[in-house]
Design an enzyme around this catalytic site. Structure first.
Site, PDB file in Angstrom:
ATOM      1  N   ASP A   1      42.400   4.723 -27.892  1.00  0.00           N
ATOM      2  CA  ASP A   1      41.465   3.905 -27.329  1.00  0.00           C
ATOM      3  C   ASP A   1      41.745   2.729 -27.346  1.00  0.00           C
ATOM      4  O   ASP A   1      42.522   1.691 -28.170  1.00  0.00           O
ATOM      5  CB  ASP A   1      40.640   4.144 -28.023  1.00  0.00           C
ATOM      6  CG  ASP A   1      39.288   3.609 -27.034  1.00  0.00           C
ATOM      7  OD1 ASP A   1      39.442   3.745 -25.714  1.00  0.00           O
ATOM      8  OD2 ASP A   1      37.778   3.425 -27.102  1.00  0.00           O
ATOM      9  N   HIS A   2      42.429   1.747 -26.420  1.00  0.00           N
ATOM     10  CA  HIS A   2      42.446   0.382 -25.951  1.00  0.00           C
ATOM     11  C   HIS A   2      43.679  -0.193 -27.066  1.00  0.00           C
ATOM     12  O   HIS A   2      43.997  -0.875 -27.383  1.00  0.00           O
ATOM     13  CB  HIS A   2      41.445  -0.347 -26.737  1.00  0.00           C
ATOM     14  CG  HIS A   2      40.516   0.346 -25.376  1.00  0.00           C
ATOM     15  ND1 HIS A   2      40.749  -0.686 -24.104  1.00  0.00           N
ATOM     16  CD2 HIS A   2      39.248   0.299 -26.158  1.00  0.00           C
ATOM     17  CE1 HIS A   2      39.314  -0.540 -23.876  1.00  0.00           C
ATOM     18  NE2 HIS A   2      38.310   0.121 -24.351  1.00  0.00           N
TER      19      HIS A   2
ATOM     20  N   HIS B   1      31.113  -3.929 -23.910  1.00  0.00           N
ATOM     21  CA  HIS B   1      31.661  -3.192 -25.062  1.00  0.00           C
ATOM     22  C   HIS B   1      30.352  -3.649 -26.002  1.00  0.00           C
ATOM     23  O   HIS B   1      29.903  -4.883 -26.065  1.00  0.00           O
ATOM     24  CB  HIS B   1      33.108  -3.024 -26.114  1.00  0.00           C
ATOM     25  CG  HIS B   1      33.971  -2.541 -25.070  1.00  0.00           C
ATOM     26  ND1 HIS B   1      35.303  -2.659 -23.957  1.00  0.00           N
ATOM     27  CD2 HIS B   1      34.423  -1.159 -25.144  1.00  0.00           C
ATOM     28  CE1 HIS B   1      36.061  -2.053 -23.884  1.00  0.00           C
ATOM     29  NE2 HIS B   1      35.344  -0.884 -24.271  1.00  0.00           N
ATOM     30  N   GLY B   2      30.014  -3.163 -26.835  1.00  0.00           N
ATOM     31  CA  GLY B   2      29.293  -3.413 -28.027  1.00  0.00           C
ATOM     32  C   GLY B   2      27.428  -3.221 -27.840  1.00  0.00           C
ATOM     33  O   GLY B   2      27.208  -2.631 -27.007  1.00  0.00           O
TER      34      GLY B   2
ATOM     35  N   GLY C   1      32.341   1.456 -22.665  1.00  0.00           N
ATOM     36  CA  GLY C   1      31.348   0.868 -22.937  1.00  0.00           C
ATOM     37  C   GLY C   1      29.614   2.127 -22.949  1.00  0.00           C
ATOM     38  O   GLY C   1      28.516   0.830 -22.115  1.00  0.00           O
ATOM     39  N   ALA C   2      29.959   2.559 -23.496  1.00  0.00           N
ATOM     40  CA  ALA C   2      28.414   3.689 -23.165  1.00  0.00           C
ATOM     41  C   ALA C   2      27.431   3.160 -24.535  1.00  0.00           C
ATOM     42  O   ALA C   2      26.570   4.054 -23.767  1.00  0.00           O
ATOM     43  CB  ALA C   2      28.744   5.049 -22.655  1.00  0.00           C
ATOM     44  N   SER C   3      27.226   2.940 -25.603  1.00  0.00           N
ATOM     45  CA  SER C   3      25.949   2.295 -25.881  1.00  0.00           C
ATOM     46  C   SER C   3      25.348   2.045 -25.659  1.00  0.00           C
ATOM     47  O   SER C   3      25.453   0.947 -24.784  1.00  0.00           O
ATOM     48  CB  SER C   3      27.254   2.245 -27.380  1.00  0.00           C
ATOM     49  OG  SER C   3      27.988   2.580 -28.741  1.00  0.00           O
TER      50      SER C   3
ATOM     51  N   ASN D   1      32.765   7.078 -22.779  1.00  0.00           N
ATOM     52  CA  ASN D   1      32.875   6.495 -24.282  1.00  0.00           C
ATOM     53  C   ASN D   1      32.160   5.505 -25.210  1.00  0.00           C
ATOM     54  O   ASN D   1      31.643   5.196 -24.751  1.00  0.00           O
ATOM     55  CB  ASN D   1      34.215   5.307 -24.380  1.00  0.00           C
ATOM     56  CG  ASN D   1      35.695   5.430 -23.833  1.00  0.00           C
ATOM     57  OD1 ASN D   1      35.596   6.656 -23.170  1.00  0.00           O
ATOM     58  ND2 ASN D   1      36.286   4.753 -23.474  1.00  0.00           N
TER      59      ASN D   1
ATOM     60  N   THR E   1      29.297   1.796 -31.073  1.00  0.00           N
ATOM     61  CA  THR E   1      29.035   1.275 -31.548  1.00  0.00           C
ATOM     62  C   THR E   1      27.729   1.845 -31.951  1.00  0.00           C
ATOM     63  O   THR E   1      27.163   1.652 -33.102  1.00  0.00           O
ATOM     64  CB  THR E   1      28.234   0.366 -30.572  1.00  0.00           C
ATOM     65  OG1 THR E   1      29.548  -0.490 -30.189  1.00  0.00           O
ATOM     66  CG2 THR E   1      27.537  -0.859 -31.021  1.00  0.00           C
TER      67      THR E   1
HETATM   68  P1  13P Z   1      30.767   1.347 -26.981  1.00  0.00           P
HETATM   69  O1  13P Z   1      30.870   0.513 -28.381  1.00  0.00           O
HETATM   70  O2  13P Z   1      29.962   0.214 -26.628  1.00  0.00           O
HETATM   71  O3  13P Z   1      30.284   2.443 -27.370  1.00  0.00           O
HETATM   72  O4  13P Z   1      32.306   1.562 -26.233  1.00  0.00           O
HETATM   73  C1  13P Z   1      32.925   2.176 -26.601  1.00  0.00           C
HETATM   74  C2  13P Z   1      34.489   2.257 -25.771  1.00  0.00           C
HETATM   75  O5  13P Z   1      34.615   2.005 -25.008  1.00  0.00           O
HETATM   76  C3  13P Z   1      35.548   2.609 -26.797  1.00  0.00           C
HETATM   77  O6  13P Z   1      36.259   2.509 -25.519  1.00  0.00           O
END
Ligand code: 13P
Length: 283
Positions: free
Chosen positions: A81-82, A179-180, A208-210, A229, A232
């Site tokens: 990832d990333h 993200h976060g 960034g689904a959290s 994804n 968090t």
């Molecule tokens: P979150 O930390 O917002 O869940 O994002 C996770 C993410 O996109 C990992 O690539």
């Protein structure tokens, strides 16, 4: 069963669900995700950022992947990832990682294409699928930090050109997720996502689904998102369980016991996210 990301995502695309991709950090979090996936028969992706790979150690990461292959019979895909360093990606592909994200989204359009294309050309003979990002998400993901003012939404017309010139297998889109943790109510540009889906026929990825509601994520799945994804919310659940356990058992000193409630809390979130993605009983 370890599978390539492209086959796992193509099944999701044809059957209108999404594969959850969970960021893990150690043996406990990895096993929690995999055991929950096995119980719910959900295909799953195990995502590791560069700092997770260096924390776990590359050989241990590969070893865990091999152990997972022997232990579970659901479709599991280990994924980088990333990752931004092309040479690190190549080394990990050679070691057997079946799926990678090259994140060159901080470069301009042409440079993003050039870097991504280099990874795709390297990955093809290994049968490794490649994800790349067009646009820029704000927020914090491990060592990656992007200010809100620097976020850039994905342009649907550029997305079409990006996909055809790079040959990637899946595209991470920027439609307002971060993200976060979200500072306010998250607002997603669903119309933009629909426009991207019209232009692009490969699986789309939601980072960034959290912190997003199930309803909102499901709306994105209806418009082409095949991989969701989550990082968090897992970290928060794990540490909540751990903190609670240590408060209740101040003299605890055995990690085989003091992770118990952390695992339980995290498992609940993993299961909820699988239900949200519609991936239960697909594996
Ligand atoms: P979150 O930390 O917002 O869940 O994002 C996770 C993410 O996109 C990992 O690539």
């Amino acid at each position: 069963m370890i599978t390539s990301r492209s086959s796992i995502l193509l099944d999701a695309q044809s059957n209108s669900y999404a594969v959850p991709a969970f960021n893990v950090h150690n043996l406990e979090t990895m096993k929690t995700v995999l055991e929950t996936a096995q119980e719910l028969r959900s295909p799953v992706m195990i995502a590791a950022t560069p700092s997770t790979i260096s924390y776990i150690g590359q050989d241990f990461f590969i070893g865990m992947m091999e152990a997972a292959k022997k232990t579970y019979d659901i479709p599991i895909c280990f994924h980088l990832d990333h990752h931004e360093k092309v040479e690190d990606i190549k080394t990990l592909i050679k070691s057997g990682v079946p799926s990678v994200m090259i994140d060159a989204s901080h470069h301009d359009f042409e440079e993003n294409i050039r870097i991504v294309r280099e990874v795709v050309e390297y990955a093809i003979p290994f049968g490794v699928a490649v994800e790349a990002e067009l646009g820029r998400l704000s927020g914090v993901e491990d060592d990656l930090e992007v200010d809100e003012k620097d976020q850039i939404y994905t342009n649907p017309t550029q997305a079409k050109e990006f996909v055809s010139r790079t040959g990637i297998d899946s595209l991470a889109v920027a439609i307002g997720t971060a993200h976060g943790l979200y500072k306010g109510e998250p607002k997603l540009d669903i119309e933009r996502l629909a426009a991207i889906q019209k232009e692009v026929d490969i699986p789309l990825v939601l980072h960034g689904a959290s912190g997003l509601s199930d309803e909102l994520v499901q709306k994105t799945i209806e418009r082409g998102i095949c991989k969701v994804n989550i990082a968090t919310e897992l970290k928060m659940a794990f540490v909540k369980g751990l903190r609670g356990y240590l408060q209740d058992h101040p003299s605890a000193n055995d990690p085989r016991y003091y992770f118990k409630d952390a695992v339980k809390e995290m498992k609940r979130v993993v299961a909820d996210k699988m239900k949200m993605c519609g991936s239960v009983n697909r594996g």
